[in-house]
Design a protein around this motif. Structure first.
Motif, PDB file in Angstrom:
ATOM      1  N   ALA A 155      -2.150  -5.714   2.367  1.00 12.66           N
ATOM      2  CA  ALA A 155      -2.970  -4.752   3.105  1.00 12.66           C
ATOM      3  C   ALA A 155      -2.641  -3.313   2.721  1.00 12.66           C
ATOM      4  O   ALA A 155      -3.533  -2.465   2.611  1.00 12.66           O
ATOM      5  N   LEU A 156      -1.361  -3.039   2.475  1.00 10.62           N
ATOM      6  CA  LEU A 156      -0.942  -1.666   2.180  1.00 10.62           C
ATOM      7  C   LEU A 156      -1.178  -1.279   0.725  1.00 10.62           C
ATOM      8  O   LEU A 156      -1.253  -0.088   0.402  1.00 10.62           O
ATOM      9  N   LYS A 157      -1.304  -2.285  -0.156  1.00  9.74           N
ATOM     10  CA  LYS A 157      -1.522  -2.003  -1.583  1.00  9.74           C
ATOM     11  C   LYS A 157      -2.790  -1.191  -1.827  1.00  9.74           C
ATOM     12  O   LYS A 157      -2.892  -0.498  -2.844  1.00  9.74           O
ATOM     13  N   GLY A 158      -3.736  -1.287  -0.923  1.00 11.54           N
ATOM     14  CA  GLY A 158      -4.963  -0.526  -1.091  1.00 11.54           C
ATOM     15  C   GLY A 158      -4.780   0.969  -0.886  1.00 11.54           C
ATOM     16  O   GLY A 158      -5.665   1.755  -1.222  1.00 11.54           O
ATOM     17  N   TYR A 159      -3.601   1.356  -0.360  1.00 11.43           N
ATOM     18  CA  TYR A 159      -3.390   2.760  -0.011  1.00 11.43           C
ATOM     19  C   TYR A 159      -2.153   3.364  -0.670  1.00 11.43           C
ATOM     20  O   TYR A 159      -1.926   4.566  -0.565  1.00 11.43           O
ATOM     21  N   ILE A 160      -1.374   2.509  -1.346  1.00 10.42           N
ATOM     22  CA  ILE A 160      -0.161   3.001  -2.006  1.00 10.42           C
ATOM     23  C   ILE A 160       0.187   2.059  -3.148  1.00 10.42           C
ATOM     24  O   ILE A 160      -0.162   0.866  -3.121  1.00 10.42           O
TER      25      ILE A 160
END
Length: 265
Positions: A155-160
């Motif tokens: 989920a966080l890979k899309g933002y960092i």
């Protein structure tokens, strides 16, 4: 002084700076003590970490056959969101998978060349950060199994970012970042299943590496192409040895290689 053995990931100890050790079957080396000394590395043969045979290493210290057989090299290691032990579903070895997957894991931010998100077992903090050459890191969530950590990372890979630029890391081309602030910014993207495990009030961990001189140009040592190399050791960062002439040697990428190490003043 001469040492011989099969290479495995260097063991580390959190200190200021980090302490590094190469562990062989019948010996070990405190690598920090080799700084500013000349080291000759000679590749002798392969030794698969699973079967022990002199078979060409394919990946992660394993020969081709064992890489696709042993549970230590299954896809869920690199992609934790594929973990299924919490569902009692076997991939390669359910007992092993339960032992590893069904224990506390953390999703973290680490800054080695840039801020990246990652997953590791809680028991591997701060070892995982050291192995990545991160000079600062912070936990985001601590969850009870690997699957929850995996879906949070996705989920966080899309933002960092989720990758390290190893060249920038080894050149020390880095900037300090406010990881507490970045963690707080990312909270809104954590999946609902993991949101209760968000860590609110922790501080970042700072790490110092034993490096006397950072290189400006890098040349990666590949023992299959260059079976002998000699140089003066100037630093250790992540799982890399850094030499005076800009040659860098990734010890972890050479697991399963039997080498001779000769140390001189």
């Amino acid at each position: 002084m001469q040492y011989q053995g099969v290479l495995t990931k260097m063991q580390t100890e959190l200190d200021n700076p980090i302490q590094y050790y190469m562990v062989f079957e019948n010996d070990f080396i405190h690598v920090n003590q080799l700084l500013d000394k000349t080291i000759r590395i000679e590749f002798l043969k392969y030794q698969c970490l699973a079967c022990g045979k002199n078979k060409k290493i394919y990946r992660q210290g394993y020969c081709y056959d064992d890489f696709y057989k042993v549970p230590q090299a299954a896809d869920w290691l690199m992609r934790p969101e594929l973990s299924k032990a919490h569902l009692d579903i076997e991939d390669r070895d359910l007992d092993y998978e339960k032992k590893v997957q069904l224990q506390p894991h953390v999703v973290y931010l680490a800054n080695s060349s840039n801020i990246k998100v990652g997953v590791t077992r809680k028991s591997q903090v701060p070892t995982r950060w050291i192995d990545q050459g991160a000079h600062e890191a912070i936990e985001i969530v601590e969850v009870p199994n690997r699957y929850l950590a995996g879906i949070t990372e996705v989920a966080l890979k899309g933002y960092i970012a989720d990758k390290t630029n190893w060249r920038k890391m080894l050149k020390n081309d880095i900037e300090d970042e406010n990881l507490v602030e970045k963690r707080n910014q990312l909270k809104q993207y954590i999946p609902l299943e993991a949101l209760d495990y968000y860590i609110e009030n922790n501080l970042e961990t700072n790490i110092e590496f034993p490096v006397l001189q950072y290189p400006t140009k890098l040349k990666s040592l590949n023992l299959e192409k260059t079976s002998e190399y000699q140089g003066k050791l100037k630093g250790i960062k992540g799982q890399y040895l850094i030499f005076e002439d800009g040659t860098v040697f990734n010890v972890r990428n050479s697991e399963g290689y039997v080498v001779s190490l000769t140390v001189s003043a």
